[in-house]
Write an enzyme that holds these catalytic residues in place. Structure first.
Site, PDB file in Angstrom:
ATOM      1  N   ASP A  99     -21.586 -34.521  13.072  1.00  0.00           N
ATOM      2  CA  ASP A  99     -20.430 -34.134  13.890  1.00  0.00           C
ATOM      3  C   ASP A  99     -19.430 -35.267  14.105  1.00  0.00           C
ATOM      4  OD1 ASP A  99     -22.092 -35.683  15.438  1.00  0.00           O
ATOM      5  OD2 ASP A  99     -22.008 -34.399  17.213  1.00  0.00           O
ATOM      6  N   THR A 114     -26.354 -39.602  12.684  1.00  0.00           N
ATOM      7  CA  THR A 114     -26.726 -38.512  13.569  1.00  0.00           C
ATOM      8  C   THR A 114     -27.031 -37.280  12.728  1.00  0.00           C
ATOM      9  OG1 THR A 114     -25.860 -36.910  15.189  1.00  0.00           O
ATOM     10  CG2 THR A 114     -24.240 -38.121  13.909  1.00  0.00           C
ATOM     11  N   GLY A 116     -29.384 -40.848  19.938  1.00  0.00           N
ATOM     12  CA  GLY A 116     -30.532 -40.145  19.363  1.00  0.00           C
ATOM     13  C   GLY A 116     -30.919 -40.731  18.015  1.00  0.00           C
ATOM     14  N   ASP A 165     -21.223 -40.578  18.285  1.00  0.00           N
ATOM     15  CA  ASP A 165     -19.976 -40.759  19.026  1.00  0.00           C
ATOM     16  C   ASP A 165     -20.162 -41.497  20.346  1.00  0.00           C
ATOM     17  OD1 ASP A 165     -21.295 -38.698  20.274  1.00  0.00           O
ATOM     18  OD2 ASP A 165     -19.628 -37.285  20.224  1.00  0.00           O
ATOM     19  N   ASP A 222     -26.567 -34.270  13.440  1.00  0.00           N
ATOM     20  CA  ASP A 222     -25.628 -33.171  13.669  1.00  0.00           C
ATOM     21  C   ASP A 222     -24.440 -33.164  12.713  1.00  0.00           C
ATOM     22  OD1 ASP A 222     -27.046 -32.028  15.788  1.00  0.00           O
ATOM     23  OD2 ASP A 222     -26.163 -33.409  17.234  1.00  0.00           O
ATOM     24  N   ARG A 261     -25.582 -28.558  19.417  1.00  0.00           N
ATOM     25  CA  ARG A 261     -25.056 -28.117  20.712  1.00  0.00           C
ATOM     26  C   ARG A 261     -23.565 -27.791  20.618  1.00  0.00           C
ATOM     27  NH1 ARG A 261     -26.772 -32.289  24.272  1.00  0.00           N
ATOM     28  NH2 ARG A 261     -24.939 -33.443  23.559  1.00  0.00           N
ATOM     29  N   ARG A 284     -30.982 -45.460  26.621  1.00  0.00           N
ATOM     30  CA  ARG A 284     -29.750 -45.260  27.383  1.00  0.00           C
ATOM     31  C   ARG A 284     -29.504 -46.499  28.244  1.00  0.00           C
ATOM     32  NH1 ARG A 284     -28.018 -40.127  26.930  1.00  0.00           N
ATOM     33  NH2 ARG A 284     -29.522 -38.521  26.306  1.00  0.00           N
TER      34      ARG A 284
END
Length: 328
Positions: free
Chosen positions: A134, A130, A15, A107, A132, A176, A76
């Protein structure tokens, strides 16, 4: 500096996030500073398989530090998930004379690089990018700060209409698996309640909180919901339940969606991306591989990529306590 690396490839994958272009710029200009050739790889791993390469120099990246998205594009790649596809990718890199890769992404990007390195012993280093936040091994990923600013600005505007109509707004933000955006933006925007995947507060706690807000004199409320929150199947189901249970509330839902990924990166993200790009290239030139660059205690550090993808970023428990106090 290592004399084995003469040409470095840089790619973005997964992303998109604000600050990716700033990271690309930093990698390219650090290569130029050290007289290393830099090759831009378009569309991530799919671009490696197809040999979609372009030589880049310091002037190639002018005027992109303030741009959102990624000039190298992202895609992708089903092919790269297969051993045959990765062998094609390896051959393309070798034929192009590329000696090492800088991977800018999250990741999924790092997992792909980890497998590739194990199969072909190809030097890689990762830059965490990213919204997020994360990724283990860094307090901040590139794009996180910009996403927070975007979310807070949106909630500020939503609060204007919420207070005008005495409404309760559920504002869904990205997250998410983790609630970093929801927690930080919720505190920053003064939300009455914050729902995150790490803390299943339950419907009773939410209803109790909303009732207390009403009794304390609040005529409107904002509840920030991470998309991975476990209370309901989705934010719309949550809205229906609250509306059916608490008649006094006029409930609305606002899903911020992909606008959180866009826009010019903040100053913090531009500086972070610049620092990470320099650290990534210079680490490769020092012979280091299979690491991710990260910000720890305000310093640039290296974390083994395997540890970065297997470890889990932790929610700030103190900030959760602050959020609880501020909702009083």
């Amino acid at each position: 500096m290592s004399g084995n690396i003469k040409k470095i490839g840089v790619m973005t994958s997964g992303g998109d996030a604000p600050g990716m272009n700033a990271a690309i710029r930093s990698v390219v200009r650090t290569c130029a500073y050290h007289n290393i050739e830099c090759i831009g790889i378009y569309r991530g791993y799919e671009g490696i398989i197809e040999g979609d390469f372009k030589s880049m120099n310091a002037r190639s990246v002018k005027g992109i530090i303030n741009k959102g998205g990624t000039v190298l594009k992202s895609a992708r790649s089903k092919g790269f998930r297969t051993p045959e596809g990765r062998k094609v990718a390896y051959d393309q890199l070798i034929n192009a004379g590329i000696d090492a890769l800088v991977l800018i992404g999250g990741d999924g990007t790092f997992n792909g690089g980890l497998v590739f390195n194990k199969e072909f012993d190809f030097p890689i280093i990762g830059i965490p990018c990213t919204i997020d936040n994360d990724i283990y091994g860094t307090t901040h990923t590139i794009g996180f700060d910009t996403a927070l600013n975007t979310v807070v600005e949106c909630i500020d505007k939503i609060r204007d209409t919420a207070s005008s109509h005495n409404r309760l707004f559920f504002v869904e933000v990205m997250g998410r698996d983790v609630g970093h955006i929801a927690l930080n933006a919720g505190v920053g925007a003064g939300a009455e309640e914050i729902l995150i995947p790490e803390e299943n507060l339950g419907l009773d706690r939410l209803l109790d909180s909303l009732n207390k807000s009403k009794q304390s004199g609040k005529t409107s409320s904002i509840v920030v919901v991470a998309e991975g929150d476990k209370i309901g199947k989705n934010v719309f189901e949550l809205k229906d339940y609250v509306e059916a249970t608490l008649d006094e509330y006029d409930v609305r839902v606002s899903v911020l969606g992909h606008m959180q990924r866009g826009g010019p990166p903040s100053c913090f993200d531009r500086v972070l991306a610049s620092r990470m790009g320099v650290k990534a290239v210079e680490s490769l030139l020092e012979g280091k591989t299979n690491y991710m660059v990260g910000l720890i205690n305000e310093q640039m550090n290296l974390t083994p990529i395997e540890q970065a993808v297997k470890g889990k970023s932790k929610i700030d428990r103190e900030l959760l306590r602050v959020a609880d106090i501020m909702s009083t």
